[in-house]
Enzyme design. Structure first.
Site, PDB file in Angstrom:
ATOM      1  N   GLY A   1       0.834  -1.005  -0.035  1.00 57.53           N
ATOM      2  CA  GLY A   1       0.224  -0.038   0.063  1.00 57.53           C
ATOM      3  C   GLY A   1       0.981   1.354   0.115  1.00 57.53           C
ATOM      4  N   THR A   2       0.302   2.180  -0.573  1.00 55.21           N
ATOM      5  CA  THR A   2       1.078   3.726  -0.698  1.00 55.21           C
ATOM      6  C   THR A   2       1.340   4.212   0.669  1.00 55.21           C
ATOM      7  OG1 THR A   2      -0.103   4.105  -2.694  1.00 55.21           O
ATOM      8  CG2 THR A   2       0.959   5.806  -1.855  1.00 55.21           C
TER       9      THR A   2
END
Length: 249
Positions: free
Chosen positions: A35-36
């Site tokens: 995930g970012t």
């Protein structure tokens, strides 16, 4: 000369004929599948946000944290393998505590980032170790003001105004570059980071996610803390509204 990795990716100490270390590239790929994670340096502090993908509906909210407090004035957010990230966080906590016990003052963020980067790099030098499959963003507030560093699996550490790692890093970097960070307060930064994370999240491909955010700024008395719940909810609402407006256009 081109290499496909065959025979040259069995050890982290082996260079390919064109000078690449494939295991470090594979570790970087593990980070890119995560995930970012975003960190920005505002005029009064640091804001960090994480797109924490929810692996199972049975997981309790706020479990398996991706943002950790390393010391009173420093936080660290992790992209990639969470277990590897916990090892780095544990090492950083030990370094921060030891520095304060020896020198009698909190560790400068630059010194902490340098020590953590050296530790990460150490695991790329010996054949019986493997590189850490995670990248970290370190944000803190010391006598030189707010500081933001990003450490990659290779052990490289750079100081940034804004940084992003993970699956949506390219799109996130593009959005960060549009912000005038020298004029943005941390309260405004929380909303901007939330908007960026919601924008780069791919609902078609990715699982549901939980937004995790922290800051260290004047408002938090230069202590690393979770963003207050009411501000976090306000940021989520603003991000959702911006997303709907963009879809309507």
């Amino acid at each position: 000369m081109s290499s496909i990795g065959t025979g040259y990716d069995l050890s982290v100490t082996t260079f390919s004929p064109d000078g690449r270390v494939f295991q470090i590239e594979y570790a970087a790929k593990a980070v890119d599948n995560s995930g970012t994670v975003i960190g920005i340096r505002c005029k009064d502090g640091i804001v960090m946000g994480v797109e924490k993908l929810i692996q199972s509906k049975m997981m309790l909210p706020r479990s398996n944290r991706r943002i950790h407090s390393v010391h009173r004035h420093v936080g660290m957010s992790v992209a990639g393998l969470a277990a590897d990230g916990r090892q780095i966080v544990a090492r950083a906590k030990g370094d921060a505590t030891n520095y304060e016990s020896v020198y009698g003052e909190p560790i400068p963020v630059k010194e902490l980032a340098s020590r953590v980067a050296s530790y990460v790099h150490l695991c790329t030098l010996y054949w019986w170790l493997r590189p850490f499959g995670c990248g970290v963003i370190v944000g803190g507030y010391d006598r030189d003001g707010p500081q933001l560093y990003m450490i990659e699996p290779s052990g490289i550490s750079y100081r940034y105004f804004g940084a992003a790692i993970g699956k949506g890093k390219q799109a996130a970097k593009t959005e960060i570059e549009k912000l005038k960070l020298s004029e943005v307060t941390c309260r405004e930064g929380v909303i901007e980071v939330a908007k960026i994370i919601y924008k780069v999240h791919d609902e078609a491909k990715d699982k549901a996610f939980e937004l995790e955010m922290s800051w260290v700024c004047d408002e938090s008395n230069h202590q690393h803390q979770k963003v207050p719940d009411e501000l976090l909810e306000e940021a989520k609402a603003a991000a959702t509204a911006a997303l709907e407006e963009m879809d309507a256009d």
